[in-house]
Design a protein around this motif. Structure first.
Motif, short mmCIF file in Angstrom:
data_model
loop_
_atom_site.label_atom_id
_atom_site.label_comp_id
_atom_site.label_asym_id
_atom_site.label_seq_id
_atom_site.Cartn_x
_atom_site.Cartn_y
_atom_site.Cartn_z
N UNK A 11 39.40 56.58 15.11
CA UNK A 11 40.50 57.04 15.93
C UNK A 11 40.48 56.38 17.31
N UNK A 12 41.62 56.45 17.96
CA UNK A 12 41.80 55.78 19.24
C UNK A 12 40.91 56.39 20.31
N UNK A 13 40.76 57.72 20.31
CA UNK A 13 39.96 58.37 21.35
C UNK A 13 38.51 57.91 21.32
N UNK A 14 37.95 57.74 20.13
CA UNK A 14 36.56 57.30 20.02
C UNK A 14 36.40 55.88 20.56
N UNK A 15 37.36 55.02 20.27
CA UNK A 15 37.29 53.64 20.75
C UNK A 15 37.49 53.61 22.27
N UNK A 16 38.41 54.42 22.78
CA UNK A 16 38.63 54.48 24.22
C UNK A 16 37.38 54.95 24.95
N UNK A 17 36.69 55.94 24.38
CA UNK A 17 35.45 56.44 24.99
C UNK A 17 34.39 55.36 25.00
N UNK A 18 34.32 54.58 23.92
CA UNK A 18 33.34 53.49 23.85
C UNK A 18 33.61 52.44 24.90
N UNK A 19 34.87 52.06 25.06
CA UNK A 19 35.22 51.04 26.05
C UNK A 19 34.95 51.56 27.46
N UNK A 20 35.23 52.82 27.71
CA UNK A 20 34.95 53.42 29.01
C UNK A 20 33.46 53.36 29.31
N UNK A 21 32.63 53.64 28.30
CA UNK A 21 31.19 53.58 28.47
C UNK A 21 30.72 52.15 28.72
N UNK A 22 31.32 51.19 28.02
CA UNK A 22 30.99 49.79 28.23
C UNK A 22 31.27 49.38 29.67
N UNK A 23 32.44 49.75 30.17
CA UNK A 23 32.82 49.36 31.53
C UNK A 23 31.92 50.02 32.57
N UNK A 24 31.44 51.23 32.28
CA UNK A 24 30.57 51.94 33.22
C UNK A 24 29.17 51.32 33.27
N UNK A 25 28.73 50.71 32.16
CA UNK A 25 27.35 50.24 32.06
C UNK A 25 27.19 48.74 32.18
N UNK A 26 28.27 47.98 32.05
CA UNK A 26 28.14 46.54 32.02
C UNK A 26 27.60 45.96 33.33
N UNK A 27 26.81 44.91 33.20
CA UNK A 27 26.27 44.21 34.36
C UNK A 27 27.34 43.41 35.08
N UNK A 28 28.39 43.03 34.35
CA UNK A 28 29.49 42.24 34.93
C UNK A 28 30.69 43.14 35.18
N UNK A 29 31.01 43.45 36.44
CA UNK A 29 32.15 44.33 36.72
C UNK A 29 33.49 43.73 36.33
N UNK A 30 33.52 42.40 36.12
CA UNK A 30 34.76 41.73 35.72
C UNK A 30 34.79 41.43 34.23
N UNK A 31 34.00 42.16 33.46
CA UNK A 31 33.92 41.93 32.01
C UNK A 31 35.29 42.07 31.35
N UNK A 32 35.62 41.08 30.51
CA UNK A 32 36.82 41.18 29.67
C UNK A 32 36.46 41.95 28.41
N UNK A 33 37.33 42.85 28.00
CA UNK A 33 37.12 43.61 26.77
C UNK A 33 38.32 43.37 25.86
N UNK A 34 38.03 42.94 24.63
CA UNK A 34 39.09 42.65 23.66
C UNK A 34 38.89 43.47 22.40
#
Length: 237
Positions: A172-195
């Protein structure tokens, strides 16, 4: 073996195959029922073993994969037959386009690829990795749910320019959105592209557009083109 390419788009529109409408079903049958290694002999016989990767993907991989999907949906081929054909198609790509073909330049960008929740759609992620490698990206692939070395761990520890997530239809969309939110919070690169890519976003692009990704790709060409454009815009913005 194909010549080394600096980009998957090189000669894509100029090169062409002589495949007829009857060749794809014949090739599908070869990938399903042939003896080990025979599918490579068939590709060589048809003059299809020395194509640029972009042309091989466009003229063989996509129509063969679509035909296998239709056969599965219409119950004209079982899970085992389709799985064998996909695995042999993967082996053909590995044999014809080995990793040592990639001649990365010093300025290569880095992309990390993963299948959400270890979904059973890793063939697309595998092809995406090949496409990015041919376009001078350094590619890493990680399974989603592993105790050590998960994508989240690598994104937090190392610098990546892009994270590509393949999503299957059941998620579902909510689970993927939560994952992307977590990725952006933890990534070493603040300008990370997510596709995002995969069956899920392909079936419902409007819903998955709300997940927080920078873009959704339709296929490997679309993903690389959008990644290059987005990376350039981000660097100079």
């Amino acid at each position: 073996m194909p010549d080394k390419l600096n980009s998957i788009f090189e000669n894509r529109d100029k090169a062409a195959t002589n495949l007829s409408g009857a060749d794809i079903p014949q090739l599908v049958e070869t990938f399903i029922a042939s003896a080990p290694g025979q599918f490579i002999d068939e590709l060589e016989r048809l003059g299809l073993s020395s194509l640029p990767f972009a042309v091989f993907y466009r003229d063989l991989i996509k129509p063969i994969a679509c035909t296998l999907g239709d056969m599965w949906s219409e119950d004209t081929a079982g899970f085992l037959a389709v799985s064998i054909a996909i695995e042999r198609l993967r082996l053909a790509v590995e044999m014809l386009y080995p990793d040592d073909d990639f001649d990365l330049k010093p300025n290569a960008k880095r992309v990390l690829i993963s299948c959400f929740e270890n979904g059973r759609h890793d063939f697309g992620a595998f092809l995406l990795g090949k496409a990015f490698s041919y376009s001078n990206w350094l590619v890493d692939s990680r399974e989603w749910n592993v105790p050590v070395g998960s994508p989240m761990t690598f994104l937090a520890r190392e610098h990546y320019d892009m994270f590509a997530l393949s999503v299957g239809a059941p998620f579902d969309v909510k689970a993927v959105a939560a994952a992307i939110s977590s990725v952006r919070a933890k990534t070493k690169n603040p300008n990370l592209l997510v596709a995002l890519g995969g069956i899920g976003p392909a079936l419902d692009p409007e819903a998955f557009a709300t997940c927080g990704a920078d873009f959704i790709s339709k296929d490997v060409f679309d993903a690389v083109a959008k990644a290059e454009a987005a990376a350039k815009a981000r660097v100079f913005s």
